[in-house]
Scaffold this motif. Structure first.
Motif, PDB file in Angstrom:
ATOM      1  N   HIS A   1       0.847  -5.344  -2.404  1.00 19.34           N
ATOM      2  CA  HIS A   1       1.015  -3.794  -2.556  1.00 19.34           C
ATOM      3  C   HIS A   1       0.211  -2.990  -1.392  1.00 19.34           C
ATOM      4  O   HIS A   1       0.413  -1.934  -1.109  1.00 19.34           O
ATOM      5  CB  HIS A   1       0.619  -3.548  -3.912  1.00 19.34           C
TER       6      HIS A   1
ATOM      7  N   ASN B   1       2.136   0.446  -0.764  1.00 24.67           N
ATOM      8  CA  ASN B   1       1.745   1.394  -1.149  1.00 24.67           C
ATOM      9  C   ASN B   1       1.480   2.673  -0.380  1.00 24.67           C
ATOM     10  O   ASN B   1       0.747   1.963   0.860  1.00 24.67           O
ATOM     11  CB  ASN B   1       0.492   1.185  -2.295  1.00 24.67           C
TER      12      ASN B   1
ATOM     13  N   GLU C   1      -8.090   0.277  -5.679  1.00 23.68           N
ATOM     14  CA  GLU C   1      -7.299  -0.811  -5.982  1.00 23.68           C
ATOM     15  C   GLU C   1      -5.812  -0.733  -5.908  1.00 23.68           C
ATOM     16  O   GLU C   1      -5.130  -1.688  -5.820  1.00 23.68           O
ATOM     17  CB  GLU C   1      -7.642  -1.265  -7.319  1.00 23.68           C
ATOM     18  N   ILE C   2      -5.334   0.751  -5.682  1.00 27.41           N
ATOM     19  CA  ILE C   2      -3.859   0.746  -5.769  1.00 27.41           C
ATOM     20  C   ILE C   2      -3.726   1.301  -4.237  1.00 27.41           C
ATOM     21  O   ILE C   2      -2.267   1.537  -3.760  1.00 27.41           O
ATOM     22  CB  ILE C   2      -3.258   1.726  -6.705  1.00 27.41           C
TER      23      ILE C   2
END
Lengths: 310, 317
Positions: free
Chosen positions: B66, B70, B77-78
């Motif tokens: 990711h 992302n 974390e994202i």
């Protein structure tokens, strides 16, 4: 064959870039679309970024962009209609107001939060607990350069240890605000301290010397409580409450300036500002480490937005 | 005979007595020089190892799928690197497509066509000077020329409401093209100079025109050198932050550019933003970003070496 390999190289290059492009345009949740251009202060940036992130997820067809040109740099773009919204860590100056007027840019000013400046010391230091503004001015004032060198000169109860100071560089809005509040004149400061534009460098410096002191945004103190200690200013410890109600002396306002023209003509900008001031949006101010504006002021800001589009 | 050999032996003896004492010293000096050279090359390698190790320690915590899919986020974390990767790919593609023809064209003109006079040497000197101009200066030039579409005097070049290219991929790419052009031109000139004159003469000898000589003999022979210079210049451009911040590359862009006129961000800008945040998690994210940037750089350099070997072999045939 030579030409072939060059073409092959170019083809590979393009394929690599296109492969990564595989766009994921899912069916949109909302039908809002269009660009929202935001720029301005690096202090307001974390809040705007958080709001923009959530807004972009809810409205995948809009294109929110946020730049970090500083408060002044942001206004130079805002006042020539380059951007729809500008973040600022101080109110707009008269010359910037004139520039906006010259270009026919009308705007509304919304205070979205407050940032407490933390005056910090080393964790092991046990005498720097509470300083008055006068004492701070004695430490940081331009007249103290090369003369106030020991802590005992600031207060007779302090030990005769060398003063070791860390602070932001002169380009920073934090520096302007601190010198204005403490020394009475924006930009007036002693020069013999260790300046850095990177607050993490200041944290490392203060953590390395027991007799050091420095100042920067509260969020950096919050992340480094294990190595740093906080100094009360005029007896007040910075907290969400003391910064919000203004009893802590070193709290500065965080503004967004919104172009009325953009609000009226671009539906996505209006929706973005509405979301920014909604309970969900304004909660980001706390989440990124700043303090809220009082509830009645927030209500007033919401009304200002609605009135400007009628 | 015996007289002669006797006298020559004493000659040698007297000569060798002159040098005898210094032989060990000369060998020693040779070894010292070898040591200095070895140390010199080891410093570079050691630095790279230390750097890689330092980054490896924090850099792989966030190295996951990711990270590449992302967009930036306030939650480490994202948070991902996709906007920056896409922005950099777009910019570098346009830089490669513009810097190659202009740079090689200029080099060919200066080496093959231009008369060797004062004007040519003036141009030559200025190209070398431009290679030493700090990158931020190119940023200011790009802001004026490409973002606003003016040359400093007179009105801006406008189409309807919009003037210049605005703060877009195109402006960033053209600014970086200006930045690396001097390097590309000088490297290409060196490559063209290294083509032996006898090849040109042979070509003219069988009745080829100047264009035929240049296009089918000089350029192919020079190509390995040109490509090496080109890719090293691109490697410099990919890591530049100052000029593209100047022209207004943005920090939060949660979409990929779709046309050259879209706003963009780039890998070094995203890394800079993460490094300057208070939370330690973002510093680790920055390290991961640096790993990706380094991998891209090393891939480009490898490509340069492979191309050089391959093209070199072909033109030798």
């Amino acid at each position: 064959m030579l030409r072939d390999s060059i073409i092959l190289y170019l083809v590979v290059f393009f394929m690599l870039s296109m492969a990564a492009c595989g766009s994921s345009s899912d069916s949109s949740v909302s039908n809002l679309s269009g660009a929202i251009a935001i720029d301005g202060s690096s202090t307001v940036y974390p809040v705007t970024e958080a709001v923009a992130e959530e807004f972009q997820i809810a409205n995948p067809d809009t294109r929110v962009t946020v730049g970090v040109s500083g408060t002044g740099g942001g206004f130079t773009k805002f006042c020539v209609s380059d951007t729809d919204i500008s973040g600022a860590s101080r109110p707009i100056k008269d010359n910037e107001r004139e520039l906006c007027a010259e270009n026919g840019v009308e705007f509304i000013e919304l205070r979205v939060g407050l940032d407490g400046l933390a005056v910090v010391k080393n964790k092991d230091n046990n005498y720097l607990n509470d300083l008055s503004m006068d004492q701070l001015a004695k430490v940081w004032g331009p007249a103290s350069e090369d003369s106030v060198m020991k802590w005992s000169q600031v207060d007779s109860s302090f030990p005769a240890e060398d003063i070791d100071l860390y602070g932001p560089g002169t380009d920073s809005g934090t520096f302007d605000f601190f010198t204005e509040e403490v020394n009475g004149e924006g930009g007036a400061s002693r020069g013999d301290y260790t300046p850095s534009e990177d607050d993490n460098v200041l944290v490392t410096g203060i953590a390395g010397n027991e007799h050091s002191m420095g100042y920067f945004g509260y969020a950096y103190y919050a992340e480094n409580m294990d190595t740093l200690g906080i100094i009360k200013v005029n007896g007040v410890t910075p907290s969400n409450e003391t910064v919000s109600n203004g009893s802590y002396a070193l709290s500065r306002p965080l503004y967004i300036y919104v172009s009325i023209n953009s609000l009226q003509k671009k539906e996505q900008v209006l929706e973005f500002v509405r979301y920014y001031l909604s309970d969900e949006g304004i909660a980001m101010v706390i989440e990124v480490g700043y303090s809220n504006v009082p509830v009645d002021e927030l209500e007033a800001s919401r009304r200002t937005v609605e009135e400007s589009v009628q | 005979m015996s007289d002669l050999s006797g006298s020559s032996r004493t000659d040698i003896k007297s000569q060798s007595s002159m040098f005898k004492t210094s032989l060990a010293l000369r060998h020693f000096r040779g070894r010292v020089f070898y040591g200095v050279c070895l140390a010199g090359s080891l410093v570079g390698i050691l630095l790279l190892i230390v750097l890689m190790n330092d980054i490896r320690q924090d850099g792989f915590e966030y190295f996951s799928r990711h990270f590449f899919t992302n967009y930036p986020s306030r939650k480490p974390e994202i948070a991902g690197f996709r906007g920056a990767i896409m922005g950099t790919l777009w910019v570098m593609t346009i830089v490669a497509a513009t810097a190659f023809p202009i740079g090689v064209g200029a080099a060919l003109y200066l080496e093959e066509y231009a008369k060797k006079n004062r004007l040519t040497s003036l141009i030559q000197t200025n190209i070398s000077n431009l290679a030493g101009v700090p990158s931020i200066v190119f940023g200011i030039l790009g802001l004026q020329l490409f973002v606003r579409g003016t040359i400093g005097y007179g009105p801006a070049i406008c189409i309807g409401e919009s003037c210049g290219f605005g703060r877009s991929v195109m402006s960033g790419a053209l600014t970086l093209t200006l930045l690396i052009l001097p390097v590309v031109i000088v490297a290409s000139q060196e490559a063209i100079k290294s083509v032996p004159p006898s090849i040109r003469e042979a070509s003219y000898g069988v009745g080829a025109t100047r264009w035929q000589t240049v296009s089918s003999h000089v350029l192919p022979q020079a190509m390995p050198g040109i490509m090496t210079g080109m890719i090293l210049a691109l490697s410099r451009a990919i890591g530049e932050t100052a000029p593209i911040i100047m022209i207004g590359a943005l920090t939060f862009v949660a979409f990929s550019p779709e046309t050259p006129l879209d706003p963009f961000t780039a890998m070094p800008i995203q890394v800079l933003n993460w490094v300057s945040r208070p939370q330690a998690e973002f510093h680790d994210l920055a390290a991961t970003g640096i790993v990706v940037l380094l991998i891209t750089l090393l891939t480009m350099n490898t490509l340069a070496v492979v191309l050089r070997i391959k093209l070199g072999r072909e033109s030798a045939r």
